[in-house]
Scaffold this motif. Structure first.
Motif, PDB file in Angstrom:
ATOM      1  N   ILE A 178       0.783  -1.082  -0.226  1.00 21.24           N
ATOM      2  CA  ILE A 178      -0.105  -0.135   0.026  1.00 21.24           C
ATOM      3  C   ILE A 178       0.942   1.136  -0.059  1.00 21.24           C
ATOM      4  CG2 ILE A 178      -1.950   1.160   1.424  1.00 21.24           C
ATOM      5  CD1 ILE A 178      -2.841  -1.388   2.549  1.00 21.24           C
ATOM      6  N   ARG A 179       0.467   2.180  -0.744  1.00 22.65           N
ATOM      7  CA  ARG A 179       1.494   3.427  -0.980  1.00 22.65           C
ATOM      8  C   ARG A 179       0.932   4.304   0.158  1.00 22.65           C
ATOM      9  NH1 ARG A 179       2.900   5.210  -6.562  1.00 22.65           N
ATOM     10  NH2 ARG A 179       2.756   3.421  -7.902  1.00 22.65           N
ATOM     11  N   PRO A 180       1.874   5.055   0.774  1.00 24.66           N
ATOM     12  CA  PRO A 180       1.570   6.338   1.656  1.00 24.66           C
ATOM     13  C   PRO A 180       0.727   6.969   1.140  1.00 24.66           C
ATOM     14  CG  PRO A 180       3.897   5.916   1.528  1.00 24.66           C
ATOM     15  CD  PRO A 180       3.631   5.056   0.487  1.00 24.66           C
ATOM     16  N   VAL A 181      -0.223   7.821   2.237  1.00 25.65           N
ATOM     17  CA  VAL A 181      -1.280   8.755   1.885  1.00 25.65           C
ATOM     18  C   VAL A 181      -0.520  10.012   1.957  1.00 25.65           C
ATOM     19  CG1 VAL A 181      -3.513   9.395   2.456  1.00 25.65           C
ATOM     20  CG2 VAL A 181      -2.951   7.038   2.513  1.00 25.65           C
ATOM     21  N   ILE A 182      -0.772  11.230   1.286  1.00 25.84           N
ATOM     22  CA  ILE A 182      -0.324  12.377   1.630  1.00 25.84           C
ATOM     23  C   ILE A 182      -1.784  13.290   1.731  1.00 25.84           C
ATOM     24  CG2 ILE A 182       0.835  14.519   0.498  1.00 25.84           C
ATOM     25  CD1 ILE A 182       2.618  12.449  -1.018  1.00 25.84           C
ATOM     26  N   SER A 183      -1.890  13.933   2.904  1.00 32.25           N
ATOM     27  CA  SER A 183      -2.992  14.827   3.248  1.00 32.25           C
ATOM     28  C   SER A 183      -3.028  16.448   2.507  1.00 32.25           C
ATOM     29  CB  SER A 183      -3.400  14.798   4.662  1.00 32.25           C
ATOM     30  OG  SER A 183      -3.478  13.193   5.137  1.00 32.25           O
ATOM     31  N   SER A 184      -1.735  16.681   2.953  1.00 31.13           N
ATOM     32  CA  SER A 184      -1.535  18.322   2.634  1.00 31.13           C
ATOM     33  C   SER A 184       0.008  18.540   2.716  1.00 31.13           C
ATOM     34  CB  SER A 184      -2.342  19.099   3.699  1.00 31.13           C
ATOM     35  OG  SER A 184      -1.751  18.710   5.146  1.00 31.13           O
ATOM     36  N   VAL A 185       0.295  19.585   2.374  1.00 27.25           N
ATOM     37  CA  VAL A 185       1.600  20.463   2.420  1.00 27.25           C
ATOM     38  C   VAL A 185       1.486  21.571   2.669  1.00 27.25           C
ATOM     39  CG1 VAL A 185       2.761  19.049   0.552  1.00 27.25           C
ATOM     40  CG2 VAL A 185       1.554  20.950  -0.162  1.00 27.25           C
ATOM     41  N   ALA A 186       2.552  22.118   3.273  1.00 30.64           N
ATOM     42  CA  ALA A 186       2.728  23.729   4.014  1.00 30.64           C
ATOM     43  C   ALA A 186       3.713  24.217   3.414  1.00 30.64           C
ATOM     44  CB  ALA A 186       2.673  23.461   5.388  1.00 30.64           C
ATOM     45  N   VAL A 187       3.845  25.439   3.329  1.00 30.67           N
ATOM     46  CA  VAL A 187       4.834  26.528   2.853  1.00 30.67           C
ATOM     47  C   VAL A 187       4.950  27.501   3.968  1.00 30.67           C
ATOM     48  CG1 VAL A 187       5.791  28.291   1.065  1.00 30.67           C
ATOM     49  CG2 VAL A 187       3.930  26.179   0.518  1.00 30.67           C
ATOM     50  N   TYR A 188       6.144  27.687   4.560  1.00 32.44           N
ATOM     51  CA  TYR A 188       6.492  28.427   5.686  1.00 32.44           C
ATOM     52  C   TYR A 188       7.432  29.642   5.354  1.00 32.44           C
ATOM     53  CZ  TYR A 188       5.051  24.336   8.518  1.00 32.44           C
ATOM     54  OH  TYR A 188       4.093  23.043   8.837  1.00 32.44           O
ATOM     55  N   PRO A 189       6.941  30.998   5.785  1.00 32.80           N
ATOM     56  CA  PRO A 189       7.739  32.033   5.670  1.00 32.80           C
ATOM     57  C   PRO A 189       9.312  31.547   6.780  1.00 32.80           C
ATOM     58  CG  PRO A 189       5.943  32.603   6.785  1.00 32.80           C
ATOM     59  CD  PRO A 189       5.857  31.259   6.204  1.00 32.80           C
ATOM     60  N   ALA A 190      10.262  31.840   6.161  1.00 34.02           N
ATOM     61  CA  ALA A 190      11.332  31.354   7.191  1.00 34.02           C
ATOM     62  C   ALA A 190      12.068  32.569   7.771  1.00 34.02           C
ATOM     63  CB  ALA A 190      12.536  30.295   6.274  1.00 34.02           C
ATOM     64  N   SER A 191      11.541  33.584   7.712  1.00 31.72           N
ATOM     65  CA  SER A 191      12.221  34.784   8.239  1.00 31.72           C
ATOM     66  C   SER A 191      10.874  35.882   8.537  1.00 31.72           C
ATOM     67  CB  SER A 191      13.302  35.489   7.370  1.00 31.72           C
ATOM     68  OG  SER A 191      12.640  36.404   6.213  1.00 31.72           O
ATOM     69  N   PRO A 192      11.346  36.772   9.556  1.00 30.86           N
ATOM     70  CA  PRO A 192      10.269  37.739   9.565  1.00 30.86           C
ATOM     71  C   PRO A 192       9.911  38.634   8.265  1.00 30.86           C
ATOM     72  CG  PRO A 192      11.890  38.003  11.237  1.00 30.86           C
ATOM     73  CD  PRO A 192      12.441  36.995  10.147  1.00 30.86           C
ATOM     74  N   THR A 193      10.808  38.544   7.439  1.00 33.04           N
ATOM     75  CA  THR A 193      10.477  39.280   6.338  1.00 33.04           C
ATOM     76  C   THR A 193       9.968  38.517   4.765  1.00 33.04           C
ATOM     77  OG1 THR A 193      12.661  39.283   5.353  1.00 33.04           O
ATOM     78  CG2 THR A 193      11.906  41.267   6.635  1.00 33.04           C
ATOM     79  N   SER A 194       9.906  37.332   5.025  1.00 30.34           N
ATOM     80  CA  SER A 194       9.397  36.452   3.859  1.00 30.34           C
ATOM     81  C   SER A 194       7.911  36.304   3.938  1.00 30.34           C
ATOM     82  CB  SER A 194       9.763  35.130   4.334  1.00 30.34           C
ATOM     83  OG  SER A 194      11.073  34.657   4.414  1.00 30.34           O
ATOM     84  N   ILE A 232       5.164  18.478   5.223  1.00 23.58           N
ATOM     85  CA  ILE A 232       4.122  17.360   4.697  1.00 23.58           C
ATOM     86  C   ILE A 232       3.462  16.653   5.882  1.00 23.58           C
ATOM     87  CG2 ILE A 232       5.587  15.764   4.450  1.00 23.58           C
ATOM     88  CD1 ILE A 232       4.559  14.761   1.787  1.00 23.58           C
ATOM     89  N   ASN A 233       2.095  16.451   5.628  1.00 20.82           N
ATOM     90  CA  ASN A 233       1.097  15.650   6.334  1.00 20.82           C
ATOM     91  C   ASN A 233       0.950  14.371   5.801  1.00 20.82           C
ATOM     92  OD1 ASN A 233      -0.653  14.495   7.916  1.00 20.82           O
ATOM     93  ND2 ASN A 233      -1.940  16.461   8.146  1.00 20.82           N
ATOM     94  N   THR A 234       1.505  13.349   6.298  1.00 22.09           N
ATOM     95  CA  THR A 234       1.383  11.991   5.493  1.00 22.09           C
ATOM     96  C   THR A 234       1.517  10.900   6.429  1.00 22.09           C
ATOM     97  OG1 THR A 234       2.780  10.671   3.801  1.00 22.09           O
ATOM     98  CG2 THR A 234       4.020  11.910   5.263  1.00 22.09           C
ATOM     99  N   HIS A 235       0.783   9.907   6.163  1.00 22.88           N
ATOM    100  CA  HIS A 235       0.818   8.496   6.699  1.00 22.88           C
ATOM    101  C   HIS A 235       0.824   7.254   5.828  1.00 22.88           C
ATOM    102  CE1 HIS A 235      -3.307   9.598   6.277  1.00 22.88           C
ATOM    103  NE2 HIS A 235      -3.518   8.311   6.101  1.00 22.88           N
ATOM    104  N   ASP A 236       1.013   6.166   6.512  1.00 21.85           N
ATOM    105  CA  ASP A 236       0.984   4.904   5.813  1.00 21.85           C
ATOM    106  C   ASP A 236       0.114   3.894   6.096  1.00 21.85           C
ATOM    107  OD1 ASP A 236       2.017   3.461   3.664  1.00 21.85           O
ATOM    108  OD2 ASP A 236       3.842   2.485   5.051  1.00 21.85           O
ATOM    109  N   TYR A 237      -0.235   2.858   5.569  1.00 23.83           N
ATOM    110  CA  TYR A 237      -0.817   1.802   6.120  1.00 23.83           C
ATOM    111  C   TYR A 237      -0.243   0.445   5.516  1.00 23.83           C
ATOM    112  CZ  TYR A 237      -5.011   5.025   6.598  1.00 23.83           C
ATOM    113  OH  TYR A 237      -5.856   5.722   7.022  1.00 23.83           O
ATOM    114  N   VAL A 238      -0.417  -0.809   6.386  1.00 22.34           N
ATOM    115  CA  VAL A 238      -0.018  -2.052   5.810  1.00 22.34           C
ATOM    116  C   VAL A 238      -1.031  -2.901   5.407  1.00 22.34           C
ATOM    117  CG1 VAL A 238       2.136  -1.656   6.947  1.00 22.34           C
ATOM    118  CG2 VAL A 238       0.474  -2.699   8.208  1.00 22.34           C
ATOM    119  N   ASN A 239      -0.774  -3.707   4.994  1.00 19.81           N
ATOM    120  CA  ASN A 239      -1.806  -4.789   4.528  1.00 19.81           C
ATOM    121  C   ASN A 239      -2.585  -5.512   5.930  1.00 19.81           C
ATOM    122  OD1 ASN A 239      -0.589  -4.357   2.283  1.00 19.81           O
ATOM    123  ND2 ASN A 239      -1.242  -6.405   1.242  1.00 19.81           N
ATOM    124  N   ASN A 240      -3.849  -5.810   5.758  1.00 23.07           N
ATOM    125  CA  ASN A 240      -4.480  -6.626   6.941  1.00 23.07           C
ATOM    126  C   ASN A 240      -4.571  -5.705   8.340  1.00 23.07           C
ATOM    127  OD1 ASN A 240      -4.354  -9.046   5.361  1.00 23.07           O
ATOM    128  ND2 ASN A 240      -2.195  -9.034   5.877  1.00 23.07           N
TER     129      ASN A 240
END
Length: 443
Positions: A178-194, A232-240
């Motif tokens: 089973i492939r991992p699931v991706i729910s969302s991504v985030a973009v962050y300003p990395a400085s006070p002026t970004s 990134i917000n992600t998680h995985d499942y395994v069979n059964n």
């Protein structure tokens, strides 16, 4: 014992191969199905083992995964509950947690120690000649003791030298396509002026699943200026199994250039609390969402970052469009990815925006002193420098306090270590209550 030997031999024949080192046998005589995997995100720590399902019941026989001796026995109402630690001759140690009971000889030994110490909770270190254990020998029975939410076996493999947890799944065949699931991504300003889409605020984009991979948001590009980071917000499942598991690898590429790579195959207990910097702690507190950053804060000392360019921070001001791709995979190499574009704006920032609060550099001791409150943060208490905020507050609903009510920054900034806090009491404190004072946290 014959039954167990046949099962062990059968399992060993399955595990042969270059990707499954043939050094440990199964701790259970039933199919190994995961309810939790190695390195999962937990409150304040990474999961240091795996959780094997036991069919929703307690009392399943638990077997030693190799020859060795018991070097530690723990009984506690919390944590692993009843747990055994076995040291093996192959350089590994194994841990078996949440047991319902031990075998009779171990139970008698533990009960004697409990009576001697007059305590239910015990942490015992038997000598190497006290309990010699053979591969496949019954050592106890599965349970639900300690901080457990249901019957299962918590199983760990550690490198004996340094007690570093490693991923137990490398020694076993766990069915997973089973492939991992991706729910969302985030973009962050990395400085006070970004800026991200014109604001100095993070932007969270919902993942849209396509045929081959995911895209972010509605497919439109994100405008950025100044240094930015991603998550990134992600998680995985395994069979059964219906349980959410963690992913093993997270990679970030910008224009096909690898900028960040994180692989959770092993870690040390000394670094596990840095998870509070690895995740978006604020988002966890606000929405219980687990967003893993693909950049490293200055005081994040996790060793699982195996490739970093500029600590994963992107600084593009060339006015061009750049492709961002974040990929994730599990231990069986099931793979998912998400991509989106960023537009790097050329406009230079003319001034530094004013930031409220008192600058506290992360790498030094910081003190905040007023007439009625004193706070001392040790060096490296924070994961990055912060602008500390403080104010007195009032709340008519709260009575019986013998001090003012203080708001010390906010709950969205994690601290890595404890700090000293002293509050002045009011003049009307009765003498008889002085020995009963305590500081309380009011939500």
């Amino acid at each position: 014992m014959i039954h167990k030997l046949i099962i062990t031999l059968f399992l060993l024949s399955l595990y042969e191969g270059p990707d499954k080192p043939n050094v440990l046998s199964s701790p259970l005589d039933m199919p190994l199905i995961l309810s939790a995997n190695f390195g999962e995100l937990r409150p304040g720590h990474f999961h240091s083992g795996v959780d094997f399902k036991t069919g929703g019941v307690t009392g399943k026989k638990v077997y030693s995964a190799s020859d060795g001796y018991i070097y530690r026995i723990v009984v506690s109402p919390t944590g692993f509950g009843k747990a055994l630690y076995i040291r093996h001759s192959n350089g590994l140690s194994t841990v078996y947690g949440h047991l319902s009971r031990f075998t009779s000889d171990i139970e008698d030994y533990v009960k004697k120690a409990q009576y001697q110490r007059q305590s239910f909770s015990v942490n015992i270190f038997p000598g190497s000649d006290m309990f010699s254990i053979s591969d496949g020998e019954i050592i106890g029975y599965s349970g639900n003791s300690g901080s457990s939410m249901g019957p299962h076996l918590h199983f760990e493999v550690r490198k004996t030298k340094g007690e570093k947890p490693v991923n137990p799944i490398q020694y076993y065949d766990i069915e997973d396509d089973i492939r991992p699931v991706i729910s969302s991504v985030a973009v962050y300003p990395a400085s006070p002026t970004s800026k991200v889409n014109g604001k100095n605020e993070k932007l969270i984009l919902k993942a849209e699943k396509g045929r081959e991979h995911y895209t972010a948001g509605q497919g439109s590009s994100v405008r950025v200026s100044g240094p930015v980071g991603f998550g990134i917000n992600t998680h995985d499942y395994v069979n059964n199994s219906w349980n959410r598991c963690g992913v093993r690898i997270i990679n970030l590429k910008v224009d096909d250039r690898l900028v960040y790579s994180h692989t959770i195959d092993e870690f040390s207990f000394a670094e596990t609390r840095y998870i509070n910097s690895h995740i978006d702690y604020e988002e966890k507190m606000r929405s219980s969402s687990n967003i893993q950053k693909t950049f490293r804060e200055p005081n994040n000392m996790i060793s699982t970052y195996n490739h970093l360019i500029n600590n994963g921070i992107i600084e593009t001001i060339d006015g061009k469009t750049h492709k961002v791709e974040i990929s994730v995979s599990d231990f069986n190499n099931n793979y998912s990815s998400i991509s989106f574009d960023i537009e790097a704006e050329k406009a230079a920032l003319a001034h530094t925006e004013e930031t409220e609060g008192y600058l506290m550099p992360y790498g030094q001791t910081n003190e905040f002193i007023r007439d009625d409150i004193k706070i001392k943060f040790p060096a490296n208490c924070f994961y990055d420098s912060i602008y500390f905020r403080y104010k007195k507050v009032t709340d008519s609903r709260i009575e019986g306090l013998f001090s003012d009510l203080h708001q010390v920054h906010n709950k969205y900034i994690p601290v890595h270590s404890s700090y000293a806090l002293a509050v002045k009491v009011t003049d009307d404190l009765p003498v008889k209550l002085r020995s009963k004072l305590c500081l309380v946290y009011i939500r």
